[in-house]
Design an enzyme around this catalytic site. Sequence first.
Site, PDB file in Angstrom:
ATOM      1  N   TYR A  22       0.826  -1.205   0.000  1.00  0.00           N
ATOM      2  CA  TYR A  22       0.000   0.000   0.000  1.00  0.00           C
ATOM      3  C   TYR A  22       0.860   1.254   0.000  1.00  0.00           C
ATOM      4  CZ  TYR A  22      -3.855  -3.059   1.482  1.00  0.00           C
ATOM      5  OH  TYR A  22      -4.790  -4.042   1.554  1.00  0.00           O
ATOM      6  N   HIS A 133       5.142   5.324   1.252  1.00  0.00           N
ATOM      7  CA  HIS A 133       4.625   3.991   1.544  1.00  0.00           C
ATOM      8  C   HIS A 133       3.784   4.043   2.805  1.00  0.00           C
ATOM      9  CE1 HIS A 133       4.446  -0.361   2.004  1.00  0.00           C
ATOM     10  NE2 HIS A 133       4.834  -0.417   0.740  1.00  0.00           N
ATOM     11  N   HIS A 134       2.694   3.287   2.819  1.00  0.00           N
ATOM     12  CA  HIS A 134       1.781   3.324   3.960  1.00  0.00           C
ATOM     13  C   HIS A 134       2.453   2.834   5.237  1.00  0.00           C
ATOM     14  CE1 HIS A 134      -1.915   3.723   6.049  1.00  0.00           C
ATOM     15  NE2 HIS A 134      -2.699   3.626   5.010  1.00  0.00           N
ATOM     16  N   SER A 135       3.490   2.028   5.123  1.00  0.00           N
ATOM     17  CA  SER A 135       4.171   1.523   6.308  1.00  0.00           C
ATOM     18  C   SER A 135       4.845   2.634   7.106  1.00  0.00           C
ATOM     19  CB  SER A 135       5.203   0.458   5.922  1.00  0.00           C
ATOM     20  OG  SER A 135       6.142   0.976   5.005  1.00  0.00           O
ATOM     21  N   ASN A 327       1.371   3.309  12.375  1.00  0.00           N
ATOM     22  CA  ASN A 327       0.119   2.786  11.825  1.00  0.00           C
ATOM     23  C   ASN A 327      -0.710   2.164  12.949  1.00  0.00           C
ATOM     24  OD1 ASN A 327       0.038   2.892   8.685  1.00  0.00           O
ATOM     25  ND2 ASN A 327       2.149   2.376   9.189  1.00  0.00           N
TER      26      ASN A 327
END
Length: 492
Positions: A22, A133-135, A327
């Site tokens: 993601y 990046h979603h991380s 997150n």
Amino acid sequence: MNEEEEPLSPMARIFQSSGTDYCTVITIGFKTKINPDVILDDLKQNVSKHPRLSSKLADDGARWIKTEVNVEDHVFVPDIDTGEIGDKGDRFVEDYISRLTTLPLDRSRPLWDIHILNVKTSDAEAVGIIRSHHSLGDGMSRMSLIMACTHKTSDPEALPTIPILRRRENVSDGIRDTGWFLSSMVAIYATTRLIWNTIIDLLLLLATVLFLKDTETSLKGGAEADRNYRRFSHRIVSLDDIRIIKDAMDMTINDVLLGVTQAALSRYINGAHDKTSEHGGTSTPLLNNIPCNIRVRAGVLVNLRSKFGIQPLADMMEKDSKCRWGNHINIVVLPLSIGLETDPLVYLSKAKSTMDQKKNSLHAPVLYSILSFIISVFGAKIGAALFKRVLLSTTACISNVNGPTEEISFHGHPIAYIIPSVYGHPQALMIHLQSYADKMAISIAVDPTIIPDPHKLCDEMEESLKSMKIALVEKGLLNDEQVSVRVNNMCN
């Protein structure tokens, strides 16, 4: 934060695993042309201070490794012939972001980049695109970073005001002082309801993993959706209009946004099945072409931090903070009420009922704990596969993030709007809702092989909001002052 390496959180490991790669895209519209040198200079001075922006992923995908950052490798300023683009700036920006979804981030360096497009659009003089990046972090983390980098437009020396969010009062708050016995009964009822709702939600979640899938509609993606490129569209509406509806219906802004979304998706699904008249070939929509007992659900992202809303970046970077950067989110599988209603306010009532039930459930934190356990015992690949299976069984993903309550600027560049989105998810439809000052941005990301025209969905969202305002006026649920605000907003 001085360690050379730091482990990824459970959700961060899921977001970067194979098959769940993601990435987030934040589009920021500016009221003036962007000076790239200002961006570069700010990044050179500050990027090394942020551990996520100055770290890269280890080869095993489980650790962050501190590294040197060459800012020039992360900032892109394409040479654009504005004369050739003309009045098609919106389309140019949409196409540019769409192309980005086909280009993977370079994992040999920190997972972010910035693209500066000095192109005039319908809502801005220039556009900045932040891809990461979603991380690296969730929506709350990114918004806290944006606010830490900006100042009030009205006072260039002052940092933006951090919005304070409060929980709505519940039933027990109103009768706290009515006696020990009654208070005890209310507490027992609330606890029993919480446990019951959680059990039901977890059983439905298990069924979703095993066999329960959404009805195939014109919005439902397939197994290849996460590998397809994305198309983006947005619409900016008045936040005051949403507040008017909220107050008139005695609900939250989230309730209103869910009601508008349900109405818009209902209109879209029904319109996708228009029939062509035999006389003259004109398109005539069916009165109601939505199948009975249709199942449409959305994975709604939920913030699991103990503190609500945006928090100061310094607080989020504290090692033992209760509003930690990262997150700290999970999803709630939310059933959507899809069907044609003669009274648009019915969508709002159903939305409030659904949201009230989900607020009295531990679905999200329990799922987070389950995924954390699976990752620690069986590995991130198994956890990511289960997470993806839940999303594959649903139709859409919805996220709502509160933004600054006043207009902000970045080094003399006033910001017109902030629009986040995500790509890499298995659903064909992603809806992001982002507040900023007196505006609400509706962001639509779609798999164009399933949903060819995201602008149509934006139209339906806007029309649904208008129909609800009109219904409130017709029912006499708005006072004269509110009607005046409504009329002024529609004229603007």
